[in-house]
Design an enzyme around this catalytic site. Sequence first.
Site, short mmCIF file in Angstrom:
data_model
loop_
_atom_site.label_atom_id
_atom_site.label_comp_id
_atom_site.label_asym_id
_atom_site.label_seq_id
_atom_site.Cartn_x
_atom_site.Cartn_y
_atom_site.Cartn_z
N ASP A 147 19.95 21.13 -9.33
CA ASP A 147 19.31 20.06 -8.56
C ASP A 147 17.79 20.26 -8.58
O ASP A 147 17.29 21.38 -8.48
CB ASP A 147 19.83 20.08 -7.11
CG ASP A 147 19.51 18.80 -6.36
OD1 ASP A 147 20.44 18.06 -6.04
OD2 ASP A 147 18.31 18.54 -6.09
N ILE A 148 17.07 19.15 -8.75
CA ILE A 148 15.61 19.21 -8.86
C ILE A 148 14.93 19.57 -7.54
O ILE A 148 13.83 20.12 -7.52
CB ILE A 148 15.09 17.87 -9.44
CG1 ILE A 148 13.76 18.03 -10.14
CG2 ILE A 148 15.04 16.78 -8.39
CD1 ILE A 148 13.41 16.85 -11.04
N ASN B 260 28.72 12.86 -1.66
CA ASN B 260 28.43 11.72 -0.79
C ASN B 260 28.81 10.40 -1.46
O ASN B 260 28.48 10.18 -2.62
CB ASN B 260 26.93 11.69 -0.46
CG ASN B 260 26.45 12.97 0.21
OD1 ASN B 260 27.20 13.59 0.97
ND2 ASN B 260 25.23 13.38 -0.06
N GLN C 72 24.30 9.08 0.24
CA GLN C 72 24.17 9.02 -1.22
C GLN C 72 22.86 8.32 -1.59
O GLN C 72 22.53 7.27 -1.05
CB GLN C 72 25.36 8.25 -1.84
CG GLN C 72 25.39 8.32 -3.36
CD GLN C 72 26.62 7.64 -3.96
OE1 GLN C 72 27.41 7.00 -3.26
NE2 GLN C 72 26.78 7.79 -5.27
N HIS D 79 28.28 12.33 -8.22
CA HIS D 79 27.89 13.72 -8.45
C HIS D 79 28.48 14.57 -7.34
O HIS D 79 28.61 14.11 -6.21
CB HIS D 79 26.38 13.90 -8.52
CG HIS D 79 25.66 13.28 -7.38
ND1 HIS D 79 25.39 11.93 -7.32
CD2 HIS D 79 25.15 13.82 -6.25
CE1 HIS D 79 24.74 11.66 -6.20
NE2 HIS D 79 24.60 12.79 -5.52
N HIS E 83 27.93 18.06 -5.27
CA HIS E 83 26.97 19.12 -4.96
C HIS E 83 27.68 20.47 -4.86
O HIS E 83 28.72 20.58 -4.22
CB HIS E 83 26.31 18.88 -3.60
CG HIS E 83 25.41 17.69 -3.54
ND1 HIS E 83 24.06 17.79 -3.79
CD2 HIS E 83 25.65 16.39 -3.26
CE1 HIS E 83 23.51 16.58 -3.66
NE2 HIS E 83 24.45 15.71 -3.33
P1 AMP Z 1 22.81 12.45 -3.05
O1 AMP Z 1 21.92 12.35 -1.85
O2 AMP Z 1 24.16 13.02 -2.76
O3 AMP Z 1 22.87 11.13 -3.81
O4 AMP Z 1 22.12 13.52 -3.98
C1 AMP Z 1 21.22 13.24 -4.98
C2 AMP Z 1 20.70 14.57 -5.46
O5 AMP Z 1 20.17 14.41 -6.75
C3 AMP Z 1 19.59 15.15 -4.59
O6 AMP Z 1 19.96 16.45 -4.15
C4 AMP Z 1 18.39 15.17 -5.52
O7 AMP Z 1 17.54 16.27 -5.30
C5 AMP Z 1 19.03 15.22 -6.89
N1 AMP Z 1 18.26 14.65 -7.97
C6 AMP Z 1 17.65 13.45 -8.02
N2 AMP Z 1 17.05 13.26 -9.21
C7 AMP Z 1 17.29 14.37 -9.94
C8 AMP Z 1 16.93 14.80 -11.25
N3 AMP Z 1 16.19 14.04 -12.05
N4 AMP Z 1 17.36 16.01 -11.67
C9 AMP Z 1 18.09 16.78 -10.87
N5 AMP Z 1 18.48 16.44 -9.63
C10 AMP Z 1 18.07 15.26 -9.17
#
Ligand code: AMP
Length: 172
Positions: A67-68, A123, A130, A136, A138
């Site tokens: 995760d970024i 989520n 989400q 995805h 986590h």
């Molecule tokens: P959610 O809130 O469950 O939709 O989680 C989205 C997740 O994606 C968050 O934890 C972000 O930090 C992660 N995220 C968003 N863009 C990227 C990316 N380009 N590379 C890696 N993780 C990302």
Amino acid sequence: YTNLSSSVYHWEKGRHKYIPPTKTDKEGKKRKVRKMKKDNCIFCKIAAGQIPSATIYEDADFRVILDIEPASKGHALILPKEHYANLYEMPDELAAKVLVVAKQIITKMTDILGCDGYNVLQNNGEEAGQTVFHFHMHLIPRYKEDDVTITWKHGSVSEELKAEILTKMNDK
Ligand code: AMP
Ligand code: ZN
């Protein structure tokens, strides 16, 4: 589930080549499938390798990335290569595979990171938190005294409401 160890090996040796998604046909043969993608979906692009990512695992169905904006050291996301907005949309077979990958990754990561526990969560929908609408899962390593907060207020339920839910859920 045969792909896992070979793919992990692949990455560790730094000889990665994109592994296309496959489906098993009626005769049990593995066939490449045309990847279902959604325009402008960042996770489609990451899963397809069109945007670089910190990939820790890949097989025909999934890419697992760091995760970024990690909640903790080692926070990773399992991304299917095909686009499904959420769990409701995902075929059962693929949904089942997600948890196998989750188990394998957290087992290996626990060894490597020496974390003390893991949250595996996912989520569905804006109201559920989400923010990226490509399924995805986590994988969040937990450490003694980390500052991750995944919590809710413990509520209560009346006997009436419980009975109503039970009746509706068990009604054929
Ligand atoms: P959610 O809130 O469950 O939709 O989680 C989205 C997740 O994606 C968050 O934890 C972000 O930090 C992660 N995220 C968003 N863009 C990227 C990316 N380009 N590379 C890696 N993780 C990302
Ligand atoms: Zn997508």
